[in-house]
Scaffold this motif. Structure first.
Motif, PDB file in Angstrom:
ATOM      1  N   GLU A 114      -9.630   1.545   2.373  1.00  0.00           N
ATOM      2  CA  GLU A 114      -8.609   1.165   3.347  1.00  0.00           C
ATOM      3  C   GLU A 114      -9.070   1.578   4.730  1.00  0.00           C
ATOM      4  N   LYS A 148       0.833  -1.202   0.000  1.00  0.00           N
ATOM      5  CA  LYS A 148       0.000   0.000   0.000  1.00  0.00           C
ATOM      6  C   LYS A 148       0.862   1.244   0.000  1.00  0.00           C
ATOM      7  N   GLU A 180      -9.988   4.404  -1.886  1.00  0.00           N
ATOM      8  CA  GLU A 180      -8.717   4.191  -2.594  1.00  0.00           C
ATOM      9  C   GLU A 180      -8.963   3.584  -3.972  1.00  0.00           C
ATOM     10  N   GLU A 229     -10.950   5.260   4.272  1.00  0.00           N
ATOM     11  CA  GLU A 229     -10.663   6.190   3.182  1.00  0.00           C
ATOM     12  C   GLU A 229     -10.842   5.475   1.840  1.00  0.00           C
TER      13      GLU A 229
END
Ligand code: 0L1
Ligand code: MG
Length: 257
Positions: free
Chosen positions: A136, A59, A106, A104
Motif C-alpha cells: 500500500e 482497506k 500488506e 508498507e
C-alpha cells in the motif's frame, strides 16, 4: 447548532490530493467527530466516483501496533479503494503525484461470498477466494503526516495507491507468516502477519463490522487490504520496492526517478 461542513472539508482534501499539496489538519477547527469524518470520507470518495472512478475494494488501517505507534493514533480504521489507485504488480508511480508517499507491506484478500451485514465472517475460506502479498502506498494529505483520528478517517485513511501481487489459494495458516519490505534490494522492514490484529483474518471481521456501521457492504470481487505488518517507509524517487509474504510470494513497485 450547525455541524461541520462535510462537503467543504471533502473538497479541501480532494484538492490537496489532486494538487499533491499538503493542508493543515481540519478536525479540531471544524468540530469533526468520527461519524462526521466517515461522512467526509464518503463525500471525498464520491468526488472520485463522480469523475468516473470505480470502487474496487476496502482497506483497513492501523491494524498493527507498529502503525499505530508511527502515527500516534490507536484505533483500527477503514477506507475505500478505487480502480485508479491500483498499480499493476511491478508497475511504476511518479513520486511527484503525491505529497510525501510511504509504502508498507500488506496482505490482500479477494472477496467471495460474504455474510449478511452484522453477521461474523464464519467461514473465512468461503468469504475469501484468494490471498496475495500487497504494497500500500499511503500519502496523508496533512502537513508533516500528522493528524488526529477524525482527520485521518476523513482523508480516506491516507489511501493513495496499491499493488496486489499474485493471488494464491488461502493457505492453512495466515497468522504467523514472515513479512519483508525491501527497498532497492535492502531490507527496510521485517515483520509477521501476526502483527495484523494477531491474525489478518480478523481484519475481515473488523472490516465488515466497522464499515457495516456506516452502511457500507463489502462486495464479491473486491480487494480487501487487511493492513500493514510493519511501519511504513518513505518512498523516494527511483526506489524499487518489494514486499514479500512467506508462502504468498512478492509484490513490487518502482518509483520513477
Ligand atoms: O493503511 C494504513 O494503516 C494507514 C492508515 C492511516 C495512517 C497513516 O497514514 O499512516
Ligand atoms: Mg495500509
Amino acid at each position: 447548532m450547525i455541524g461541520p461542513d462535510i462537503a467543504g472539508i471533502a473538497e479541501k482534501l480532494g484538492v490537496a490530493a489532486d494538487d499533491a499539496t499538503a493542508i493543515p489538519q481540519l478536525a479540531a477547527e471544524t468540530g469533526l467527530d468520527v461519524d462526521a469524518a466517515y461522512a467526509v470520507q464518503t463525500a471525498l470518495v464520491k468526488r472520485r466516483l463522480d469523475r468516473g472512478e470505480r470502487l474496487v475494494g476496502l482497506k483497513m488501517g492501523l491494524t498493527s501496533k507498529a502503525k499505530m505507534a508511527q502515527v500516534g493514533v490507536d484505533e483500527v480504521i477503514w477506507g475505500r479503494l478505487t480502480d485508479v489507485m491500483r498499480v499493476p504488480d511491478g508497475g511504476a508511480v511518479d513520486v511527484g503525484d503525491f505529497i510525501h508517499p510511504r509504502v508498507e507491506p500488506e496482505v490482500a484478500f479477494l472477496l467471495d461470498r460474504l455474510p449478511d451485514p452484522g453477521e461474523p465472517v464464519g467461514s473465512f475460506t468461503r468469504a475469501v477466494r484468494a490471498v496475495a502479498p500487497a504494497i500500500e502506498l499511503i500519502d496523508s494529505r496533512y502537513a508533516n503526516f500528522t493528524f488526529s483520528l477524525p482527520d485521518v478517517i476523513a482523508d480516506n485513511t491516507s489511501a493513495a495507491a496499491f499493488v496486489v501481487g499474485p493471488w494464491s489459494p488461502v493457505p492453512d495458516g495466515l497468522d504467523n507468516l514472515g513479512v519483508l519490505l525491501e527497498i532497492d534490494g535492502r531490507v527496510a522492514q521485517v515483520g509477521s502477519t501476526a502483527a495484523i490484529l494477531g491474525d489478518p483474518r480478523r481484519a475481515l471481521d473488523e472490516g465488515l463490522r466497522l464499515a457495516g456501521r456506516h452502511g457500507v457492504r463489502l462486495r464479491k470481487g473486491w480487494v480487501f487490504l487487511a493492513g500493514a505488518a510493519t511501519a511504513a517507509v518513505p518512498l523516494r524517487p527511483g526506489a524499487h520496492v518489494r514486499a514479500t509474504v512467506e508462502k504468498l510470494g512478492s509484490a513490487s513497485l518502482k518509483a520513477l526517478s
